[in-house]
Write a protein that holds these residues in place. Structure first.
Motif, PDB file in Angstrom:
ATOM      1  N   ARG A   1       0.820  -1.221   0.000  1.00 22.20           N
ATOM      2  CA  ARG A   1       0.000   0.000   0.000  1.00 22.20           C
ATOM      3  C   ARG A   1       0.852   1.268   0.000  1.00 22.20           C
ATOM      4  N   TYR A   2       1.850   1.337   0.878  1.00 18.25           N
ATOM      5  CA  TYR A   2       2.592   2.585   1.069  1.00 18.25           C
ATOM      6  C   TYR A   2       3.952   2.605   0.379  1.00 18.25           C
ATOM      7  N   GLY A   3       4.430   1.458  -0.071  1.00 22.07           N
ATOM      8  CA  GLY A   3       5.714   1.422  -0.758  1.00 22.07           C
ATOM      9  C   GLY A   3       6.659   0.411  -0.152  1.00 22.07           C
ATOM     10  N   ARG A   4       7.212  -0.449  -1.017  1.00 21.76           N
ATOM     11  CA  ARG A   4       8.104  -1.499  -0.520  1.00 21.76           C
ATOM     12  C   ARG A   4       9.426  -0.921  -0.018  1.00 21.76           C
ATOM     13  N   LYS A   5       9.907   0.125  -0.687  1.00 20.81           N
ATOM     14  CA  LYS A   5      11.154   0.748  -0.245  1.00 20.81           C
ATOM     15  C   LYS A   5      10.998   1.319   1.158  1.00 20.81           C
ATOM     16  N   LYS A   6       9.888   1.971   1.441  1.00 23.18           N
ATOM     17  CA  LYS A   6       9.669   2.552   2.770  1.00 23.18           C
ATOM     18  C   LYS A   6       9.685   1.471   3.845  1.00 23.18           C
ATOM     19  N   VAL A   7       8.973   0.365   3.595  1.00 26.98           N
ATOM     20  CA  VAL A   7       8.919  -0.716   4.588  1.00 26.98           C
ATOM     21  C   VAL A   7      10.290  -1.365   4.740  1.00 26.98           C
ATOM     22  N   TYR A   8      10.999  -1.516   3.628  1.00 25.68           N
ATOM     23  CA  TYR A   8      12.356  -2.088   3.662  1.00 25.68           C
ATOM     24  C   TYR A   8      13.288  -1.230   4.528  1.00 25.68           C
ATOM     25  N   LEU A   9      13.296   0.079   4.279  1.00 23.54           N
ATOM     26  CA  LEU A   9      14.172   0.966   5.042  1.00 23.54           C
ATOM     27  C   LEU A   9      13.742   1.050   6.506  1.00 23.54           C
ATOM     28  N   ALA A  10      12.426   1.054   6.746  1.00 25.58           N
ATOM     29  CA  ALA A  10      11.939   1.075   8.126  1.00 25.58           C
ATOM     30  C   ALA A  10      12.366  -0.192   8.868  1.00 25.58           C
ATOM     31  N   GLY A  11      12.280  -1.342   8.190  1.00 27.28           N
ATOM     32  CA  GLY A  11      12.703  -2.585   8.810  1.00 27.28           C
ATOM     33  C   GLY A  11      14.174  -2.576   9.176  1.00 27.28           C
TER      34      GLY A  11
ATOM     35  N   ALA B   1      22.579   3.169   1.616  1.00 29.79           N
ATOM     36  CA  ALA B   1      22.613   2.790   0.207  1.00 29.79           C
ATOM     37  C   ALA B   1      21.206   2.676  -0.364  1.00 29.79           C
ATOM     38  N   GLY B   2      20.303   2.050   0.397  1.00 23.53           N
ATOM     39  CA  GLY B   2      18.934   1.865  -0.080  1.00 23.53           C
ATOM     40  C   GLY B   2      18.190   3.168  -0.245  1.00 23.53           C
ATOM     41  N   ALA B   3      18.445   4.119   0.654  1.00 21.65           N
ATOM     42  CA  ALA B   3      17.747   5.404   0.576  1.00 21.65           C
ATOM     43  C   ALA B   3      18.044   6.123  -0.734  1.00 21.65           C
ATOM     44  N   PHE B   4      19.251   5.956  -1.258  1.00 24.40           N
ATOM     45  CA  PHE B   4      19.643   6.665  -2.480  1.00 24.40           C
ATOM     46  C   PHE B   4      19.494   5.822  -3.748  1.00 24.40           C
ATOM     47  N   LEU B   5      19.617   4.509  -3.633  1.00 27.23           N
ATOM     48  CA  LEU B   5      19.703   3.671  -4.825  1.00 27.23           C
ATOM     49  C   LEU B   5      18.418   2.941  -5.176  1.00 27.23           C
ATOM     50  N   LEU B   6      17.569   2.688  -4.200  1.00 28.21           N
ATOM     51  CA  LEU B   6      16.338   1.956  -4.488  1.00 28.21           C
ATOM     52  C   LEU B   6      15.272   2.883  -5.067  1.00 28.21           C
ATOM     53  N   GLU B   7      14.458   2.349  -5.958  1.00 29.08           N
ATOM     54  CA  GLU B   7      13.299   3.075  -6.460  1.00 29.08           C
ATOM     55  C   GLU B   7      12.055   2.600  -5.722  1.00 29.08           C
ATOM     56  N   GLU B   8      11.154   3.529  -5.429  1.00 30.88           N
ATOM     57  CA  GLU B   8       9.932   3.172  -4.709  1.00 30.88           C
ATOM     58  C   GLU B   8       8.958   2.459  -5.635  1.00 30.88           C
ATOM     59  N   THR B   9       8.358   1.395  -5.141  1.00 26.34           N
ATOM     60  CA  THR B   9       7.316   0.679  -5.881  1.00 26.34           C
ATOM     61  C   THR B   9       6.209   0.298  -4.911  1.00 26.34           C
ATOM     62  N   ARG B  10       5.021   0.166  -5.452  1.00 30.16           N
ATOM     63  CA  ARG B  10       3.878  -0.312  -4.661  1.00 30.16           C
ATOM     64  C   ARG B  10       2.933  -1.032  -5.602  1.00 30.16           C
ATOM     65  N   SER B  11       1.994  -1.749  -5.029  1.00 34.05           N
ATOM     66  CA  SER B  11       1.050  -2.497  -5.856  1.00 34.05           C
ATOM     67  C   SER B  11       0.160  -1.536  -6.633  1.00 34.05           C
ATOM     68  N   SER B  12      -0.159  -1.914  -7.879  1.00 36.46           N
ATOM     69  CA  SER B  12      -1.028  -1.079  -8.703  1.00 36.46           C
ATOM     70  C   SER B  12      -2.499  -1.229  -8.312  1.00 36.46           C
ATOM     71  N   ARG B  13      -2.823  -2.281  -7.604  1.00 36.77           N
ATOM     72  CA  ARG B  13      -4.208  -2.455  -7.168  1.00 36.77           C
ATOM     73  C   ARG B  13      -4.410  -1.766  -5.826  1.00 36.77           C
ATOM     74  N   THR B  14      -5.619  -1.347  -5.548  1.00 36.18           N
ATOM     75  CA  THR B  14      -5.937  -0.681  -4.288  1.00 36.18           C
ATOM     76  C   THR B  14      -5.824  -1.673  -3.139  1.00 36.18           C
TER      77      THR B  14
END
Length: 531
Positions: free
Chosen positions: A78-88, A188-201
């Motif tokens: 829902r909110y972005g895989r990169k965000k959850v990855y970095l938060a983890g 590294a992830g903050a600068f190199l990863l691109e944010e993605t999320r599911s296209s479905r609601t």
């Protein structure tokens, strides 16, 4: 774009970076898992911790990991895989810092619980990131094999690194490598990863989230309590009852929800359902037996933390070495056949543990567990690949979270069940071996009473009045423990063969057809593959 156009270099570079960061993230998350477990004797001496407190040092990691995996999978979609990855990773670094400065066992348990939260965020987000950048099933299989190898590398190097640190520095420094790696990867992830999320609601489905947490927490807590206080204890029975009620309510809520956190239609896929069952059973059999073998090294062979870690290289190290080979093999013959072959091979390795005796040499023991490691190396990557590939790409995060949840539940069940079997069978076999040892009757009663009261850990400090009587007692204890270990090996081997039969039936041994969205009366976008 024409069919012959060359790949976009920027896209290829981004794919490689994403796979690399996903692999390093899961490596960091699993670096302390087995390493902390093998360091428990050192932690016990330093903090004067009780047996119950030591058990919670490891269980505090398992509980939140299993309970929050599904929730973190939904948050990432829902909110972005990169965000959850970095938060983890951020939570994981904070947990290691807390353990690093702890002066009591309670902060260590809290730090382990936070590490579990971080792992719960990392596992589904890393799989979802890989799935997004690898839409081709062949490339995805190779990437997941590398992901599995990175997980195995963390499990492999953790005991070795911790053993080296514990032998030369304070126990608390075993948490430093995870902090350093985590901080580097966050930057590294903050600068190199691109944010993605599911296209479905993706809806948050708060009732489903809460019920899932209660159901999984109750199950894992019940297993933990059952293994330590007895399966019929009030704590275990209440936990299981709460878990069952919450699970039933969860199913009813998810079936009626317009936006469920876990789309139960996923289980209409025989491949996904089979992979889910096989994952739980395989991890139960593997982690449970490895727990028993680790205890055998420590309590019967009296190996140090470092020595145990080096011997376990034969198990988890095979996963790392074979990762590229397994990825190519899956693409050539299909993941189902590789999975089946791996489970059968692992079962043979498990049955081989029945050949262990108290006097077994290190070489023969390591050779047998290497066969188990070979089978697990062939099995784990295909299970994850099948679970991800059996569903549309938009469900990768949810599928990965469900897969990882079952991994953790199986991992929790294994040591609890096998630990109870080891204790019960050792206590039952000990009187006969003591009588055959020629030990004085009074000493026989003392040893039997000590092991009955303390459990199998009594083997670490089993000393009598004379060296001769101590040797007789240790010989009887070693024979009793290996008898119990043989029972665990049979349970593990049979469980792996059952998993192989289920894999052959529900998943099949042929290369699977591309995943199609299940037929449904729900809106057409619910299970549409992500683009």
């Amino acid at each position: 774009m024409s069919a012959t156009a060359s790949p976009d270099p920027r896209t290829a570079r981004q794919t490689r970076l994403t796979i690399l960061l996903a692999c390093v993230g899961v490596f960091a998350a699993y670096l302390p898992v087995v390493g902390v477990s093998t360091s428990l004797p050192v932690i016990q001496r330093a903090l004067d911790a009780s047996t119950v407190e030591l058990q919670w040092v490891t269980d505090a990691f398992i509980l939140p990991t299993a309970a929050l995996l599904l929730t973190c999978g939904v948050l990432g979609e829902r909110y972005g895989r990169k965000k959850v990855y970095l938060a983890g990773l951020g939570v994981f670094c904070a947990s290691s810092l807390l353990c690093l400065v702890a002066t009591d066992v309670v902060p260590v348990c809290v730090g382990q619980a936070l590490a579990g939260v971080g792992a719960a965020a990392l596992l589904p987000s890393t799989l979802a990131l890989i799935s997004h950048v690898c839409p081709d099933h062949g490339a995805r299989a190779r990437a997941i094999a590398l992901w599995t190898a990175s997980l195995g590398l963390g499990l492999t190097l953790g005991p070795v690194i911790n053993g080296l640190i514990a032998d030369h520095l304070s126990w608390r420094w075993i948490f430093l490598p995870a902090v350093v790696i985590g901080l580097v990867v966050v930057l590294a992830g903050a600068f190199l990863l691109e944010e993605t999320r599911s296209s479905r609601t993706q809806h948050l489905d708060v009732p489903g989230q809460l019920l899932a947490i209660v159901a999984i927490t109750g199950l894992v807590y019940g297993v933990i309590e059952g293994g330590s206080t007895g399966w019929a204890s009030a704590e275990a029975m209440v936990a299981f009852a709460v878990s069952a009620a919450a699970f039933l309510a969860f199913v009813l809520v998810e079936l009626r929800s317009a936006g469920p956190m876990l789309d139960l239609r996923m289980f209409r896929s025989g491949a996904f359902s089979g992979a889910a069952f096989v994952m739980a059973v395989t991890l139960f059999a593997q982690v449970g037996l490895v727990f028993g073998v680790s205890e055998y090294f420590g309590l019967v062979h009296h190996a140090s933390t470092l020595d145990i870690g080096v011997r376990l290289l034969a198990l988890n190290g095979v996963t790392v070495l074979l990762a590229p080979f397994v990825g190519r093999l899956m693409n050539r013959v299909g993941p189902g056949l590789v999975l089946f072959a791996g489970l059968v091979t692992a079962a043979l390795g498990a049955f081989g543990v029945c050949l262990f005796h108290a006097e077994s040499g290190t070489g023969s023991v390591v050779l047998i567990i290497a066969v188990l490691g070979l089978g697990i190396a062939l099995a784990i990557a295909p299970i994850t690949t099948i679970a991800i590939n059996s569903l549309p790409r938009g469900l990768a995060g949810t599928a990965g979270a469900a897969n990882s949840t079952l991994r953790q539940i199986g991992s929790a069940l294994g040591p609890a069940v096998f630990g109870a079997v080891l204790t019960a069978r050792t206590v039952a076999a000990l009187p006969g071996h003591l009588a055959a040892s020629g030990l004085a009757p009074a000493d026989q009663g003392h040893v039997s009473g000590l092991v009955s009261h303390v459990g199998i850990q009594a083997g670490a400090f089993l000393h009598l009045d004379t060296p001769a009587s101590t040797g007789q007692a240790m010989s009887a204890y070693g024979a009793s423990f290996t008898d119990a270990l043989h029972v665990c090996a049979l349970i593990s081997g049979i469980a792996l063969l059952v998993a192989a039969a289920v894999a052959a039936t529900l998943i099949g041994l042929r290369r699977p057809a591309p995943a199609q969205a299940p037929a449904t009366t729900a809106p057409a976008t619910a299970l549409t593959p992500e683009h």
